[in-house]
Design a protein around this motif. Structure first.
Motif, PDB file in Angstrom:
ATOM      1  N   ASP A  50       0.810  -1.221   0.000  1.00 60.88           N
ATOM      2  CA  ASP A  50       0.000   0.000   0.000  1.00 60.88           C
ATOM      3  C   ASP A  50       0.843   1.270   0.000  1.00 60.88           C
ATOM      4  O   ASP A  50       0.349   2.350   0.325  1.00 60.88           O
ATOM      5  CB  ASP A  50      -0.972   0.009   1.190  1.00 60.88           C
ATOM      6  N   ARG A  73      -1.171  15.062  -1.715  1.00 59.37           N
ATOM      7  CA  ARG A  73      -2.138  14.700  -0.670  1.00 59.37           C
ATOM      8  C   ARG A  73      -3.579  14.788  -1.157  1.00 59.37           C
ATOM      9  O   ARG A  73      -4.472  14.174  -0.577  1.00 59.37           O
ATOM     10  CB  ARG A  73      -1.963  15.623   0.545  1.00 59.37           C
ATOM     11  N   ASP A  76      -7.125  11.146  -4.670  1.00 60.76           N
ATOM     12  CA  ASP A  76      -8.019  10.174  -4.029  1.00 60.76           C
ATOM     13  C   ASP A  76      -7.244   8.925  -3.610  1.00 60.76           C
ATOM     14  O   ASP A  76      -6.331   8.480  -4.317  1.00 60.76           O
ATOM     15  CB  ASP A  76      -9.140   9.775  -4.986  1.00 60.76           C
ATOM     16  N   ASN A  77      -7.617   8.365  -2.463  1.00 64.64           N
ATOM     17  CA  ASN A  77      -7.038   7.145  -1.894  1.00 64.64           C
ATOM     18  C   ASN A  77      -5.663   7.354  -1.254  1.00 64.64           C
ATOM     19  O   ASN A  77      -5.104   6.414  -0.703  1.00 64.64           O
ATOM     20  CB  ASN A  77      -6.927   6.017  -2.935  1.00 64.64           C
ATOM     21  N   VAL A  79      -3.682   8.674   1.782  1.00 65.11           N
ATOM     22  CA  VAL A  79      -3.991   9.055   3.163  1.00 65.11           C
ATOM     23  C   VAL A  79      -2.824   9.725   3.863  1.00 65.11           C
ATOM     24  O   VAL A  79      -3.000  10.379   4.892  1.00 65.11           O
ATOM     25  CB  VAL A  79      -4.443   7.815   3.977  1.00 65.11           C
ATOM     26  N   ALA A  80      -1.604   9.575   3.320  1.00 64.70           N
ATOM     27  CA  ALA A  80      -0.441  10.216   3.942  1.00 64.70           C
ATOM     28  C   ALA A  80       0.682  10.329   2.919  1.00 64.70           C
ATOM     29  O   ALA A  80       0.797   9.497   2.011  1.00 64.70           O
ATOM     30  CB  ALA A  80       0.036   9.429   5.151  1.00 64.70           C
ATOM     31  N   SER A 112       3.536   8.127   9.712  1.00 69.15           N
ATOM     32  CA  SER A 112       2.210   7.921   9.122  1.00 69.15           C
ATOM     33  C   SER A 112       2.293   7.074   7.857  1.00 69.15           C
ATOM     34  O   SER A 112       1.323   6.398   7.499  1.00 69.15           O
ATOM     35  CB  SER A 112       1.563   9.273   8.794  1.00 69.15           C
ATOM     36  N   LEU A 206      -1.533   4.476   0.770  1.00 71.36           N
ATOM     37  CA  LEU A 206      -2.869   4.373   0.207  1.00 71.36           C
ATOM     38  C   LEU A 206      -3.819   3.689   1.183  1.00 71.36           C
ATOM     39  O   LEU A 206      -3.399   2.866   2.001  1.00 71.36           O
ATOM     40  CB  LEU A 206      -2.828   3.573  -1.109  1.00 71.36           C
ATOM     41  N   ASP A 207      -5.085   4.013   1.069  1.00 71.37           N
ATOM     42  CA  ASP A 207      -6.080   3.335   1.915  1.00 71.37           C
ATOM     43  C   ASP A 207      -6.492   1.993   1.331  1.00 71.37           C
ATOM     44  O   ASP A 207      -7.134   1.185   2.003  1.00 71.37           O
ATOM     45  CB  ASP A 207      -7.309   4.223   2.130  1.00 71.37           C
ATOM     46  N   ASP A 208      -6.110   1.742   0.062  1.00 68.50           N
ATOM     47  CA  ASP A 208      -6.445   0.480  -0.588  1.00 68.50           C
ATOM     48  C   ASP A 208      -5.359   0.156  -1.618  1.00 68.50           C
ATOM     49  O   ASP A 208      -5.184   0.911  -2.584  1.00 68.50           O
ATOM     50  CB  ASP A 208      -7.804   0.583  -1.276  1.00 68.50           C
TER      51      ASP A 208
END
Length: 381
Positions: A50, A73, A76-77, A79-80, A112, A206-208
């Protein structure tokens, strides 16, 4: 039958030993190539799926503006985001044992993205609050003999400044090689350089992981018309790019291995053919005494198979000893070879090749000996 095979092997001890030694050396080189190839690929496979890396599209040697961080930042997707720069420099001298990766980071955003490092919270706070502090992996501190509070100096080469750093935190990581690096404050270097506002790479969390292709496309499109275009890639691809700089190593190793296998097969086959020809009369005598064709066939193939098995064992033994002896030496010099071990795949491949060479090199002489007429064999001297 086994007794005959053993006596035939020991009849010409020098030839038998040299044949086994040739096979052992070939398998030693082949196994070592496999181990090194696995070690070079280990870092690629161990990367977190990720995480993405954004760098200059031209080369890593070209930096990117620090303003890119805030724009990345907004994708989309994502997160850090955290910047990371390769400082290099010289610690003490140019000897290999004093080389280790040195990165400048931003303590406010580093954890993070790199959440998989383990820290003592008090030590981390001490590192984050002191501009001249540095953090080191536990394995590196043991190699260098550092302890909390020690001060080191790194002479700049890429960056024309020298930095004096104090060890404030020690981190742990569960993958080989990752504990042999240090991190220190990016702002410390920025201020010493006059605040040029540049970074070598940006690391994205990434969140995914499935969203990686879309984020890569969006990041590259975002700066497509800028003076500093970017290349975005997965952390795995980024790690693999360093191996690719050396060329197609896997193809190169494969060609070397294939040449070794063919060469040792021809050597072993020639040796077994010579041994079979020398015993033509003896085989005919055995046939006269009542030995069947399949027994003669089994005797010659068994002799060749024994050479293959013993040669394989000897070669793998050499490989295991070499790896065990080389690993502490490489670790002492500060090099991290993740997965530098004789794993199951390499072991099975080497044994299979050794046994196959033994069997195949003995089949043709064995068939010729079994098919030989008794009268023809007795006529030969």
């Amino acid at each position: 039958m086994i007794k005959l095979i053993r006596r035939n092997l020991l009849r010409n001890k020098r030839r038998t030993f040299l044949t086994m030694a040739s096979l052992a050396m070939a398998l030693f080189i082949l196994s070592l190539l496999g181990v090194v190839n696995d070690a070079m690929n280990f870092a690629d496979e161990s990367e977190i799926p990720d995480r993405l890396v954004v760098r200059n599209a031209i080369s890593l040697t070209f930096p990117l503006p620090e303003a890119y961080e805030q724009r990345l930042r907004t994708i989309d997707n994502v997160v850090a985001v955290t910047p990371q720069n390769w400082f290099q420099g010289v610690y003490k001298d140019q000897r290999p044992e004093n080389f280790f990766p040195r990165f400048t980071v931003d303590p406010e955003t580093f954890r993070s993205v790199f959440y998989d490092y383990t820290w003592n919270e008090e030590d981390w706070q001490a590192f984050a609050e002191q501009r001249t502090a540095f953090a080191a992996g536990r394995e590196l501190t043991e190699i260098q003999g550092w302890s909390i509070g020690d001060i080191i100096t790194i002479k700049g080469d890429i960056y024309p400044i020298d930095v004096e750093l104090q060890l404030r935190a020690i981190f742990d990581y569960d993958q080989p090689g990752q504990e042999r690096q240090i991190f220190f404050h990016r702002r410390y270097v920025e201020e010493a350089m006059g605040n040029p506002g540049q970074n070598g790479t940006y690391w994205l969390l990434l969140d995914d992981p499935e969203a990686a292709p879309a984020v890569i496309t969006a990041a590259e499109a975002m700066f497509e018309n800028s003076d500093n275009q970017v290349r975005a890639e997965t952390a795995e691809a980024f790690a693999a790019s360093f191996t690719e700089m050396l060329g197609n190593i896997q193809f190169f190793f494969t060609m070397i291995g294939l040449a070794i296998v063919i060469s040792i097969f021809l050597i072993t086959a020639n040796t077994m053919a010579m041994a079979a020809r020398e015993r033509t009369t003896e085989v005919s005598v055995l046939r006269t005494l009542g030995f069947r064709r399949n027994q003669v066939l089994g005797m010659v193939v068994g002799e060749s198979l024994a050479v293959g098995v013993l040669g394989s064992a000897l070669g793998l033994g050499f490989t295991a000893v070499a790896i065990r002896g080389a690993t502490p030496f490489l670790e002492q010099m500060g090099f991290g070879f993740g997965g530098f071990a004789l794993d199951t795949q390499v072991l099975v491949t080497a044994v299979t090749i050794g046994i196959s060479v033994g069997l195949l090199s003995g089949v043709f002489p064995a068939v010729a000996a079994a098919r030989l007429k008794i009268v023809d064999g007795l006529r030969r001297l």
